[in-house]
Write a protein that holds these residues in place. Sequence first.
Motif: not given
Length: 303
Positions: A210-216
């Motif tokens: 799992p990765e942490i999304c940087m978009d929000s």
Amino acid sequence: MNGAAASGGLKSAFSYCVQQVRNYDYHHYLCLLELPPSMRKAAFALRAFNVETARAMDVASDPKIGLMRLLWWREAIDKIFSDKLIEHPTAQALSSIISDHKINKSWLKRSVEARINDAQREVGEIPETIEELEKYAEDTVSTILYMTLQAGGIKSTAADHAASHIGKASGLLLLLKSLPYHASRNRLFSYIPSKVAENHGLLVNQGGPPEICMDSREGMCDAVFEMSSVANAHLQKARELAATVPKEAHSVLLPAVPAQVLLDSLNRAQFDVFDPRLARGILGIPPLWYQLKLKWHSWRGKY
């Protein structure tokens, strides 16, 4: 080595420690200046040790070299406790205060082991819960406060409990402050637990780890707020203990002030760790204002 040369060498080792803390941990450098003179040498040696181990991975061009540095420190602690001489100014200063104050070896080991475990994490591997980060903060930050209390001859369960909470708050908040730095280095938010990321729609699972999304940006601010709330609760608990903490321990617990300053700065920035105001001054406030805050707390015997 004759006595004069030895004491000269030790003097320059302690000067080196003060310089390291001043250069790389300025907000705590100012805290240590508020300690009674009898406690300062030990406090600066312990903080300098923390600077050495905290920066090991950041100053190394290759993570393997950073890890080797941490493993060297683990070995150095064993050597110090076996009365072996080490040609490193921070190690020499540590050796001196360990022999003067009978500093607990297990706390030094815990601190460096926590850094080693963190350095050995796979790239992209993220902690699952805030509790894991609280333990990391306890092992790396609270231990420095425990040893400083010990060096000051302060035996108090209440002071130890307060130190535990302040260390956890301080450690969590400094991890939050470092998020933009880590993101710029490896595009990863390795210090946002997956459970917190999931709560705010930041966790992406595309078959791999799992990765942490940087978009929000909004989700990120909410995640930072959730973690800051845990830090805030630790500061509150530490202050609730103030009436039972011996007076002589209050100056050791002054790092609660920079933790509160950072929390307030995050609050003003609406928990956006990328807000440029957080990088200004000392933890987001003008240096003079920070020093006045510290002096005020110190003068009133508060933390």
